[in-house]
Motif scaffolding. Structure first.
Motif, PDB file in Angstrom:
ATOM      1  N   ARG A   1      76.107 -47.645   6.147  1.00  0.00           N
ATOM      2  CA  ARG A   1      75.180 -46.890   5.303  1.00  0.00           C
ATOM      3  C   ARG A   1      74.582 -47.844   4.278  1.00  0.00           C
ATOM      4  O   ARG A   1      75.291 -48.431   3.472  1.00  0.00           O
ATOM      5  CB  ARG A   1      75.917 -45.724   4.650  1.00  0.00           C
ATOM      6  CG  ARG A   1      76.472 -44.725   5.676  1.00  0.00           C
ATOM      7  CD  ARG A   1      77.478 -43.784   5.064  1.00  0.00           C
ATOM      8  NE  ARG A   1      78.634 -44.489   4.520  1.00  0.00           N
ATOM      9  CZ  ARG A   1      79.664 -43.898   3.909  1.00  0.00           C
ATOM     10  NH1 ARG A   1      79.681 -42.573   3.791  1.00  0.00           N
ATOM     11  NH2 ARG A   1      80.661 -44.609   3.434  1.00  0.00           N
ATOM     12  N   LEU A   2      73.280 -47.951   4.324  1.00  0.00           N
ATOM     13  CA  LEU A   2      72.566 -49.026   3.649  1.00  0.00           C
ATOM     14  C   LEU A   2      71.697 -48.492   2.513  1.00  0.00           C
ATOM     15  O   LEU A   2      71.170 -47.378   2.575  1.00  0.00           O
ATOM     16  CB  LEU A   2      71.676 -49.726   4.686  1.00  0.00           C
ATOM     17  CG  LEU A   2      71.060 -51.076   4.382  1.00  0.00           C
ATOM     18  CD1 LEU A   2      72.129 -52.128   4.136  1.00  0.00           C
ATOM     19  CD2 LEU A   2      70.159 -51.495   5.553  1.00  0.00           C
ATOM     20  N   ALA A   3      71.536 -49.313   1.463  1.00  0.00           N
ATOM     21  CA  ALA A   3      70.606 -49.009   0.377  1.00  0.00           C
ATOM     22  C   ALA A   3      69.724 -50.221   0.137  1.00  0.00           C
ATOM     23  O   ALA A   3      70.161 -51.363   0.311  1.00  0.00           O
ATOM     24  CB  ALA A   3      71.354 -48.637  -0.899  1.00  0.00           C
ATOM     25  N   LEU A   4      68.497 -49.971  -0.263  1.00  0.00           N
ATOM     26  CA  LEU A   4      67.536 -51.032  -0.574  1.00  0.00           C
ATOM     27  C   LEU A   4      67.269 -51.051  -2.061  1.00  0.00           C
ATOM     28  O   LEU A   4      66.951 -50.011  -2.656  1.00  0.00           O
ATOM     29  CB  LEU A   4      66.231 -50.798   0.193  1.00  0.00           C
ATOM     30  CG  LEU A   4      65.042 -51.686  -0.211  1.00  0.00           C
ATOM     31  CD1 LEU A   4      65.329 -53.156   0.070  1.00  0.00           C
ATOM     32  CD2 LEU A   4      63.770 -51.224   0.516  1.00  0.00           C
ATOM     33  N   ILE A   5      67.375 -52.224  -2.667  1.00  0.00           N
ATOM     34  CA  ILE A   5      67.034 -52.411  -4.082  1.00  0.00           C
ATOM     35  C   ILE A   5      65.884 -53.410  -4.147  1.00  0.00           C
ATOM     36  O   ILE A   5      66.060 -54.605  -3.925  1.00  0.00           O
ATOM     37  CB  ILE A   5      68.242 -52.913  -4.892  1.00  0.00           C
ATOM     38  CG1 ILE A   5      69.427 -51.960  -4.748  1.00  0.00           C
ATOM     39  CG2 ILE A   5      67.864 -53.082  -6.363  1.00  0.00           C
ATOM     40  CD1 ILE A   5      70.704 -52.450  -5.420  1.00  0.00           C
ATOM     41  N   GLY A   6      64.692 -52.892  -4.438  1.00  0.00           N
ATOM     42  CA  GLY A   6      63.487 -53.715  -4.430  1.00  0.00           C
ATOM     43  C   GLY A   6      62.681 -53.449  -3.182  1.00  0.00           C
ATOM     44  O   GLY A   6      62.868 -54.107  -2.163  1.00  0.00           O
TER      45      GLY A   6
ATOM     46  N   GLY B   1      61.325 -56.524   0.776  1.00  0.00           N
ATOM     47  CA  GLY B   1      62.341 -55.482   0.915  1.00  0.00           C
ATOM     48  C   GLY B   1      62.037 -54.539   2.069  1.00  0.00           C
ATOM     49  O   GLY B   1      62.935 -54.124   2.806  1.00  0.00           O
ATOM     50  N   THR B   2      60.769 -54.218   2.230  1.00  0.00           N
ATOM     51  CA  THR B   2      60.366 -53.356   3.340  1.00  0.00           C
ATOM     52  C   THR B   2      60.597 -54.041   4.674  1.00  0.00           C
ATOM     53  O   THR B   2      61.118 -53.449   5.625  1.00  0.00           O
ATOM     54  CB  THR B   2      58.884 -52.968   3.192  1.00  0.00           C
ATOM     55  OG1 THR B   2      58.707 -52.240   1.965  1.00  0.00           O
ATOM     56  CG2 THR B   2      58.419 -52.109   4.360  1.00  0.00           C
TER      57      THR B   2
ATOM     58  N   THR C   1      64.573 -57.869  -4.957  1.00  0.00           N
ATOM     59  CA  THR C   1      63.874 -57.786  -6.231  1.00  0.00           C
ATOM     60  C   THR C   1      63.245 -59.138  -6.574  1.00  0.00           C
ATOM     61  O   THR C   1      63.498 -60.141  -5.903  1.00  0.00           O
ATOM     62  CB  THR C   1      64.870 -57.429  -7.344  1.00  0.00           C
ATOM     63  OG1 THR C   1      65.807 -58.518  -7.479  1.00  0.00           O
ATOM     64  CG2 THR C   1      65.633 -56.156  -7.032  1.00  0.00           C
ATOM     65  N   PRO C   2      62.449 -59.220  -7.644  1.00  0.00           N
ATOM     66  CA  PRO C   2      62.069 -60.534  -8.169  1.00  0.00           C
ATOM     67  C   PRO C   2      63.319 -61.364  -8.478  1.00  0.00           C
ATOM     68  O   PRO C   2      64.400 -60.820  -8.766  1.00  0.00           O
ATOM     69  CB  PRO C   2      61.276 -60.192  -9.434  1.00  0.00           C
ATOM     70  CG  PRO C   2      60.647 -58.871  -9.106  1.00  0.00           C
ATOM     71  CD  PRO C   2      61.699 -58.136  -8.327  1.00  0.00           C
ATOM     72  N   ASP C   3      63.160 -62.680  -8.438  1.00  0.00           N
ATOM     73  CA  ASP C   3      64.301 -63.595  -8.489  1.00  0.00           C
ATOM     74  C   ASP C   3      65.161 -63.437  -9.743  1.00  0.00           C
ATOM     75  O   ASP C   3      66.377 -63.655  -9.696  1.00  0.00           O
ATOM     76  CB  ASP C   3      63.810 -65.050  -8.419  1.00  0.00           C
ATOM     77  CG  ASP C   3      63.056 -65.341  -7.141  1.00  0.00           C
ATOM     78  OD1 ASP C   3      63.159 -64.542  -6.188  1.00  0.00           O
ATOM     79  OD2 ASP C   3      62.342 -66.366  -7.084  1.00  0.00           O
ATOM     80  N   HIS C   4      64.560 -63.067 -10.870  1.00  0.00           N
ATOM     81  CA  HIS C   4      65.330 -63.032 -12.117  1.00  0.00           C
ATOM     82  C   HIS C   4      66.351 -61.909 -12.164  1.00  0.00           C
ATOM     83  O   HIS C   4      67.199 -61.875 -13.071  1.00  0.00           O
ATOM     84  CB  HIS C   4      64.395 -62.956 -13.331  1.00  0.00           C
ATOM     85  CG  HIS C   4      63.682 -61.645 -13.518  1.00  0.00           C
ATOM     86  ND1 HIS C   4      62.881 -61.091 -12.557  1.00  0.00           N
ATOM     87  CD2 HIS C   4      63.634 -60.797 -14.586  1.00  0.00           C
ATOM     88  CE1 HIS C   4      62.363 -59.958 -13.017  1.00  0.00           C
ATOM     89  NE2 HIS C   4      62.817 -59.755 -14.236  1.00  0.00           N
ATOM     90  N   TRP C   5      66.333 -61.003 -11.153  1.00  0.00           N
ATOM     91  CA  TRP C   5      67.329 -59.942 -11.084  1.00  0.00           C
ATOM     92  C   TRP C   5      68.363 -60.164  -9.977  1.00  0.00           C
ATOM     93  O   TRP C   5      69.300 -59.382  -9.831  1.00  0.00           O
ATOM     94  CB  TRP C   5      66.640 -58.583 -10.887  1.00  0.00           C
ATOM     95  CG  TRP C   5      66.230 -57.960 -12.197  1.00  0.00           C
ATOM     96  CD1 TRP C   5      64.985 -57.892 -12.736  1.00  0.00           C
ATOM     97  CD2 TRP C   5      67.092 -57.330 -13.146  1.00  0.00           C
ATOM     98  NE1 TRP C   5      65.007 -57.261 -13.958  1.00  0.00           N
ATOM     99  CE2 TRP C   5      66.300 -56.906 -14.233  1.00  0.00           C
ATOM    100  CE3 TRP C   5      68.472 -57.089 -13.194  1.00  0.00           C
ATOM    101  CZ2 TRP C   5      66.822 -56.249 -15.343  1.00  0.00           C
ATOM    102  CZ3 TRP C   5      68.990 -56.436 -14.301  1.00  0.00           C
ATOM    103  CH2 TRP C   5      68.181 -56.021 -15.359  1.00  0.00           C
ATOM    104  N   HIS C   6      68.219 -61.215  -9.184  1.00  0.00           N
ATOM    105  CA  HIS C   6      69.139 -61.438  -8.067  1.00  0.00           C
ATOM    106  C   HIS C   6      70.592 -61.545  -8.514  1.00  0.00           C
ATOM    107  O   HIS C   6      71.482 -60.919  -7.940  1.00  0.00           O
ATOM    108  CB  HIS C   6      68.753 -62.714  -7.307  1.00  0.00           C
ATOM    109  CG  HIS C   6      67.554 -62.545  -6.433  1.00  0.00           C
ATOM    110  ND1 HIS C   6      67.119 -63.532  -5.575  1.00  0.00           N
ATOM    111  CD2 HIS C   6      66.696 -61.501  -6.272  1.00  0.00           C
ATOM    112  CE1 HIS C   6      66.041 -63.110  -4.929  1.00  0.00           C
ATOM    113  NE2 HIS C   6      65.765 -61.885  -5.338  1.00  0.00           N
TER     114      HIS C   6
END
Length: 448
Positions: free
Chosen positions: A50-55, A60-61, A119-124
């Motif tokens: 069961r998967l979730a996408l953040i970003g 991400g798509t 997400t953008p790199d600063h949130w990785h």
């Protein structure tokens, strides 16, 4: 058996070795294919992931679509700071999705086994650590971290969690890289002495001129959350939707593209990375307010190690180029070279020595030296191409991750590998902006 085969190839010599390897093209099962064969042959009763996408932006798509091509994988939740992407996610993948702008709310859910972080790199770094601490498996887009200072935090959180984390430089799971790794190990091009890589993009979107939606504003975007871990600024749609252009959020051309080349090179050579880094470049065309160069050249010194002899690497990248997206990695050895793409490897052998030169042999024959009769020469160039049935590196990279989750196995690009590939890419920026050489310890993963 493998040792006898290696000895046989060494006796043949480099050119003969390449010729002998010709029948082992991409139709041979690669490591990723063997993994996927086990995964795709699994029972329908296997517990779904069961998967979730953040970003939920472009990458991400694409990541999620690749993941959902695998059996027994379900998307249950999506997080993004722009409400337009959350609405699009429900249209694309179903109204059943839980959607939120707060990744912490998503990570609290017990019906999520694993997350994709795009997400953008600063949130990785922070989201990876939060996800691991919440007991989720992680697929994090490259370059995994925003600066080298963050690298060990992610590595340590991963080791402590016991979860499977993979970094998204998909070429590591490509047939081209796997074939190049095999050929180099067999001695097909001799000892490694030099490598070079090139990446060009021409389209406006390829230069990070991403679309800015007409409804992108402070009412539809959680701007305060977006900038909460960096410098405080007033709302700026350019900095949100075209984030790669700015140092607060992105990692420049090197963090976006060089990291792919480092990942491939390190996979093929088993290298831990360079110990000296330098970069030059400039803002030559895209003078649109961006803070990072659109032409970048990097040079790197790889020291002697137990994995390989010392060699040098040069990388270059630009965003205004008539080759329209050309990319390659060339690995040069003492006996030949390989041009490596994700779907193809071209092996080129050095010129033959005087004793094998047909012209010199003919001259010897005319002189009456019958012992120097001409020979049939093996090919100086071989092309290995992926079968049309191959589903691509992106598909295989996710297959590797899912198989590791189900079996407690390992992945091709764990956080240690990912950090060792990201570090020299990120340090390119430091060299460029600080105008100096950067010294790096690739074994202990720290600045010197």
């Amino acid at each position: 058996m493998k040792q006898n085969r290696r000895n046989f190839l060494k006796k043949l010599g480099a050119t003969g070795a390449v010729a002998a390897l010709g029948d082992m093209a991409f139709s041979q099962e690669s490591l990723a294919q063997q993994t996927l064969a086990r995964s795709e042959g699994s029972s329908e009763n296997d517990q779904p992931i069961r998967l979730a996408l953040i970003g939920a932006g472009i990458m991400g798509t694409e990541d999620t679509n690749s993941a959902l091509r695998h059996a027994n994988v379900q998307l249950v939740a999506v997080c993004d700071l722009y409400s337009g992407r959350l609405e699009s996610a429900k249209k694309r993948w179903g109204d059943h999705l839980f959607t939120t702008k707060d990744h912490i709310d998503l990570l609290k859910r017990k019906d999520i086994d694993a997350v994709i972080i795009a997400t953008p790199d600063h949130w990785h770094k922070q989201i990876s650590i939060d996800a691991l601490n919440a007991g989720k498996h992680v697929y994090c887009e490259k370059p995994m971290v925003h600066s080298v200072r963050e690298g060990m935090e992610v590595v340590n959180a991963w080791k402590k969690s016991g979860k499977v984390m993979v970094v998204g430089s998909q070429g590591v799971s490509s047939l081209g890289n796997e074939k190049a790794k095999q050929l180099l190990a067999e001695g097909a091009i001799g000892d490694l002495v030099y490598a070079e890589g090139f990446w060009a993009r021409m389209s406006p979107e390829g230069a990070w001129q991403y679309n800015i939606p007409t409804d992108g504003n402070e009412q539809t975007v959680d701007w305060k959350r977006y900038i909460s871990n960096t410098n405080n600024r007033v709302w700026d749609p350019m900095r949100f939707f075209r984030w790669r252009n700015y140092l607060d959020y992105g990692t420049g051309m090197s963090g976006d593209l060089f990291v792919h080349l480092f990942s491939s090179l390190h996979f093929i050579t088993n290298s831990m990375g360079p110990n000296k880094i330098s970069a030059m470049g400039g803002l030559r065309y895209w003078k649109d307010g961006r803070e990072v160069p659109d032409v970048l050249l990097g040079t790197f010194d790889y020291p002697d190690s137990k994995e390989h002899k010392g060699f040098n690497l040069s990388l270059r990248c630009n965003f205004v180029d008539g080759t329209s997206g050309t990319t390659y990695l060339r690995i040069v050895g003492t006996k030949g070279s390989m041009d490596v793409k994700w779907e193809e490897v071209v092996v080129k052998m050095n010129q033959t020595g005087a004793s094998d030169d047909p012209f010199l042999q003919e001259q010897a024959r005319l002189r009456g030296d019958t012992e120097s009769r001409a020979k049939i020469l093996p090919p100086k160039e071989l092309v290995y191409s992926a079968e049309r049935s191959w589903k691509g590196a992106h598909y295989d990279h996710f297959g590797n991750w899912f198989q590791a989750i189900r079996t407690g196995g390992t992945v091709a690009e764990d956080p240690v590998f990912g950090f060792r590939a990201a570090a020299p890419a990120l340090l390119c920026n430091d060299s460029y902006f600080q105008n100096k050489f950067i010294n790096w310890d690739p074994v202990n993963m720290k600045l010197i």
